[in-house]
Design an enzyme around this catalytic site. Structure first.
Site, PDB file in Angstrom:
ATOM      1  N   HIS A   1       0.873  -1.174   0.000  1.00  0.00           N
ATOM      2  CA  HIS A   1       0.000   0.000   0.000  1.00  0.00           C
ATOM      3  C   HIS A   1       0.909   1.222   0.000  1.00  0.00           C
ATOM      4  O   HIS A   1       2.114   1.117   0.228  1.00  0.00           O
ATOM      5  CB  HIS A   1      -0.957  -0.002   1.191  1.00  0.00           C
ATOM      6  CG  HIS A   1      -0.282   0.041   2.543  1.00  0.00           C
ATOM      7  ND1 HIS A   1       0.424   1.146   3.013  1.00  0.00           N
ATOM      8  CD2 HIS A   1      -0.198  -0.883   3.530  1.00  0.00           C
ATOM      9  CE1 HIS A   1       0.890   0.902   4.210  1.00  0.00           C
ATOM     10  NE2 HIS A   1       0.539  -0.336   4.555  1.00  0.00           N
TER      11      HIS A   1
ATOM     12  N   SER B   1       2.690  -4.556   7.457  1.00  0.00           N
ATOM     13  CA  SER B   1       2.408  -4.342   6.032  1.00  0.00           C
ATOM     14  C   SER B   1       3.606  -4.765   5.200  1.00  0.00           C
ATOM     15  O   SER B   1       4.742  -4.436   5.525  1.00  0.00           O
ATOM     16  CB  SER B   1       2.110  -2.878   5.754  1.00  0.00           C
ATOM     17  OG  SER B   1       0.899  -2.500   6.332  1.00  0.00           O
TER      18      SER B   1
ATOM     19  N   ASP C   1      -1.488 -18.961  13.922  1.00  0.00           N
ATOM     20  CA  ASP C   1      -0.276 -19.342  14.640  1.00  0.00           C
ATOM     21  C   ASP C   1      -0.345 -18.853  16.091  1.00  0.00           C
ATOM     22  O   ASP C   1      -0.447 -17.649  16.350  1.00  0.00           O
ATOM     23  CB  ASP C   1       0.938 -18.729  13.937  1.00  0.00           C
ATOM     24  CG  ASP C   1       2.233 -19.347  14.396  1.00  0.00           C
ATOM     25  OD1 ASP C   1       2.617 -19.114  15.557  1.00  0.00           O
ATOM     26  OD2 ASP C   1       2.867 -20.057  13.592  1.00  0.00           O
TER      27      ASP C   1
END
Length: 189
Positions: A8, A150, A135
Protein backbone atom coordinates in the site's frame (compact mmCIF):
# COMPACT_ATOMS: atom_id res chain seq x y z
CA UNK A 1 18.27 -5.79 -7.59
CA UNK A 2 14.82 -4.23 -7.35
CA UNK A 3 12.59 -4.42 -4.28
CA UNK A 4 8.94 -3.84 -3.42
CA UNK A 5 7.48 -3.25 0.02
CA UNK A 6 4.29 -2.49 1.96
CA UNK A 7 1.63 -3.40 -0.63
CA UNK A 8 0.00 0.00 0.00
CA UNK A 9 1.23 3.59 -0.33
CA UNK A 10 2.85 5.88 2.19
CA UNK A 11 0.30 8.65 2.68
CA UNK A 12 0.17 12.09 4.25
CA UNK A 13 -1.46 11.49 7.66
CA UNK A 14 -3.43 14.75 7.48
CA UNK A 15 -4.77 14.58 3.93
CA UNK A 16 -4.60 10.86 3.16
CA UNK A 17 -3.01 11.63 -0.22
CA UNK A 18 -0.16 9.54 -1.58
CA UNK A 19 3.16 11.27 -0.99
CA UNK A 20 5.24 11.86 -4.09
CA UNK A 21 8.78 10.51 -3.98
CA UNK A 22 11.69 12.70 -4.91
CA UNK A 23 14.24 10.47 -3.24
CA UNK A 24 14.33 8.12 -0.30
CA UNK A 25 16.33 5.32 1.22
CA UNK A 26 15.73 1.79 2.41
CA UNK A 27 17.24 1.53 5.91
CA UNK A 28 17.86 -1.18 8.47
CA UNK A 29 15.25 -1.23 11.24
CA UNK A 30 15.09 -2.95 14.59
CA UNK A 31 11.92 -3.90 16.47
CA UNK A 32 11.82 -2.19 19.88
CA UNK A 33 8.38 -3.21 21.14
CA UNK A 34 5.08 -4.73 20.09
CA UNK A 35 1.75 -3.31 21.16
CA UNK A 36 -0.86 -6.07 21.00
CA UNK A 37 -3.92 -5.48 18.87
CA UNK A 38 -7.36 -5.73 20.44
CA UNK A 39 -10.87 -5.34 19.02
CA UNK A 40 -11.29 -1.68 18.14
CA UNK A 41 -7.62 -0.77 18.66
CA UNK A 42 -5.03 -1.87 16.11
CA UNK A 43 -1.72 -2.88 17.61
CA UNK A 44 1.64 -1.89 16.22
CA UNK A 45 5.24 -2.86 15.91
CA UNK A 46 7.48 -0.03 17.09
CA UNK A 47 10.97 0.10 15.74
CA UNK A 48 13.91 2.35 15.09
CA UNK A 49 15.98 2.95 11.98
CA UNK A 50 19.72 2.55 12.27
CA UNK A 51 22.84 2.56 10.09
CA UNK A 52 21.45 5.58 8.22
CA UNK A 53 24.92 6.11 6.76
CA UNK A 54 24.74 2.63 5.14
CA UNK A 55 21.36 2.48 3.37
CA UNK A 56 20.22 -0.81 1.83
CA UNK A 57 18.73 0.79 -1.27
CA UNK A 58 17.14 3.76 -2.92
CA UNK A 59 13.39 4.41 -2.95
CA UNK A 60 12.11 5.48 -6.35
CA UNK A 61 8.33 5.05 -6.35
CA UNK A 62 5.41 5.31 -3.94
CA UNK A 63 2.25 3.86 -5.49
CA UNK A 64 -1.18 2.60 -4.49
CA UNK A 65 0.27 -0.93 -4.41
CA UNK A 66 3.51 -0.36 -2.52
CA UNK A 67 6.85 1.37 -2.53
CA UNK A 68 9.56 0.32 -4.95
CA UNK A 69 13.23 0.91 -5.59
CA UNK A 70 16.62 -0.67 -6.14
CA UNK A 71 18.79 -2.39 -3.55
CA UNK A 72 22.46 -1.46 -3.43
CA UNK A 73 23.42 -5.06 -2.57
CA UNK A 74 21.59 -8.40 -2.96
CA UNK A 75 18.82 -8.83 -0.40
CA UNK A 76 19.03 -12.15 1.43
CA UNK A 77 16.25 -14.09 3.11
CA UNK A 78 17.52 -16.59 5.70
CA UNK A 79 14.36 -18.72 5.40
CA UNK A 80 14.38 -18.93 1.59
CA UNK A 81 17.84 -18.87 0.07
CA UNK A 82 16.48 -19.13 -3.49
CA UNK A 83 13.79 -16.89 -5.02
CA UNK A 84 10.24 -18.16 -4.71
CA UNK A 85 8.01 -18.84 -7.69
CA UNK A 86 5.24 -16.24 -8.12
CA UNK A 87 1.75 -17.59 -7.51
CA UNK A 88 -1.02 -15.95 -9.54
CA UNK A 89 -4.42 -15.40 -7.98
CA UNK A 90 -5.88 -18.37 -9.90
CA UNK A 91 -3.32 -20.60 -8.10
CA UNK A 92 -4.35 -19.45 -4.63
CA UNK A 93 -6.66 -21.62 -2.59
CA UNK A 94 -8.48 -21.24 0.69
CA UNK A 95 -6.62 -22.82 3.57
CA UNK A 96 -3.20 -22.89 5.11
CA UNK A 97 -0.52 -20.40 4.16
CA UNK A 98 2.29 -18.51 5.90
CA UNK A 99 3.47 -14.97 6.44
CA UNK A 100 7.05 -13.91 7.04
CA UNK A 101 7.56 -11.14 9.57
CA UNK A 102 10.02 -9.90 12.19
CA UNK A 103 9.04 -9.59 15.85
CA UNK A 104 11.91 -10.47 18.17
CA UNK A 105 15.68 -10.02 17.97
CA UNK A 106 15.47 -8.77 14.38
CA UNK A 107 14.84 -12.38 13.39
CA UNK A 108 12.66 -13.13 10.36
CA UNK A 109 10.14 -15.83 11.23
CA UNK A 110 7.43 -17.81 9.46
CA UNK A 111 3.93 -17.86 10.98
CA UNK A 112 0.91 -19.91 9.94
CA UNK A 113 -2.23 -18.21 8.66
CA UNK A 114 -5.38 -19.27 6.87
CA UNK A 115 -6.66 -17.75 3.66
CA UNK A 116 -10.38 -17.41 4.31
CA UNK A 117 -11.55 -15.58 1.18
CA UNK A 118 -10.17 -14.85 -2.27
CA UNK A 119 -11.57 -11.79 -4.06
CA UNK A 120 -10.64 -12.52 -7.67
CA UNK A 121 -9.78 -9.26 -9.45
CA UNK A 122 -9.34 -8.42 -13.12
CA UNK A 123 -7.78 -5.02 -12.39
CA UNK A 124 -5.26 -4.00 -9.71
CA UNK A 125 -6.83 -3.37 -6.30
CA UNK A 126 -5.90 -3.99 -2.72
CA UNK A 127 -7.77 -6.37 -0.41
CA UNK A 128 -7.50 -9.37 -2.70
CA UNK A 129 -7.47 -11.90 0.14
CA UNK A 130 -8.91 -12.14 3.62
CA UNK A 131 -6.41 -13.82 5.92
CA UNK A 132 -6.65 -15.03 9.51
CA UNK A 133 -3.71 -15.57 11.86
CA UNK A 134 -3.84 -19.09 13.28
CA UNK A 135 -0.28 -19.34 14.64
CA UNK A 136 -0.43 -19.44 18.46
CA UNK A 137 3.00 -17.83 18.87
CA UNK A 138 2.03 -14.85 16.73
CA UNK A 139 -1.33 -14.48 18.48
CA UNK A 140 0.41 -14.49 21.88
CA UNK A 141 2.98 -11.90 20.82
CA UNK A 142 0.85 -9.47 18.83
CA UNK A 143 -2.80 -10.51 18.99
CA UNK A 144 -2.68 -11.07 15.24
CA UNK A 145 -1.95 -8.53 12.53
CA UNK A 146 -0.60 -5.19 13.71
CA UNK A 147 0.54 -1.97 12.09
CA UNK A 148 4.10 -2.50 10.92
CA UNK A 149 3.39 -5.91 9.37
CA UNK A 150 2.41 -4.34 6.03
CA UNK A 151 4.39 -5.95 3.26
CA UNK A 152 4.92 -9.22 5.12
CA UNK A 153 5.05 -11.80 2.30
CA UNK A 154 2.21 -14.33 2.05
CA UNK A 155 3.42 -17.75 0.93
CA UNK A 156 1.33 -20.75 -0.07
CA UNK A 157 2.55 -24.00 -1.61
CA UNK A 158 6.09 -22.58 -1.85
CA UNK A 159 4.87 -19.67 -3.98
CA UNK A 160 4.83 -16.01 -3.05
CA UNK A 161 1.21 -15.00 -3.57
CA UNK A 162 0.91 -11.60 -1.93
CA UNK A 163 1.62 -9.33 0.99
CA UNK A 164 -0.22 -8.27 4.14
CA UNK A 165 -1.78 -4.80 3.77
CA UNK A 166 -4.49 -4.10 6.36
CA UNK A 167 -5.86 -5.35 9.69
CA UNK A 168 -9.54 -5.64 10.56
CA UNK A 169 -9.88 -2.99 13.28
CA UNK A 170 -12.58 -4.96 15.10
CA UNK A 171 -10.78 -8.31 14.79
CA UNK A 172 -6.96 -8.15 14.78
CA UNK A 173 -6.74 -11.88 14.01
CA UNK A 174 -7.90 -11.01 10.49
CA UNK A 175 -6.69 -8.76 7.73
CA UNK A 176 -6.29 -8.24 4.01
CA UNK A 177 -3.59 -9.14 1.56
CA UNK A 178 -2.80 -7.81 -1.90
CA UNK A 179 -2.04 -10.19 -4.77
CA UNK A 180 1.67 -10.20 -5.62
CA UNK A 181 0.84 -9.80 -9.30
CA UNK A 182 -0.49 -6.28 -8.65
CA UNK A 183 2.70 -5.32 -6.83
CA UNK A 184 4.81 -6.68 -9.69
CA UNK A 185 2.74 -4.77 -12.23
CA UNK A 186 3.10 -1.55 -10.20
CA UNK A 187 6.87 -2.02 -9.97
CA UNK A 188 7.13 -2.14 -13.79
CA UNK A 189 5.04 0.95 -14.52
Amino acid sequence: QSFGALGHPIVDPETGSILSVDKGQLLQAQVQSIQEGTAGTPGEIRGVFYEADSPLGGLEKNSSYGVFGNAYHPIENPLYTKPLVVGRQDQIEKGKAYILTTLDDNKLERFEIEIEKINHQSEPADKGMVIKVTDKRLLEKSGGIVQGMSGSPIIQNNRIIGAVTHVFVNNPQKGYGIFIEWMLRASDS
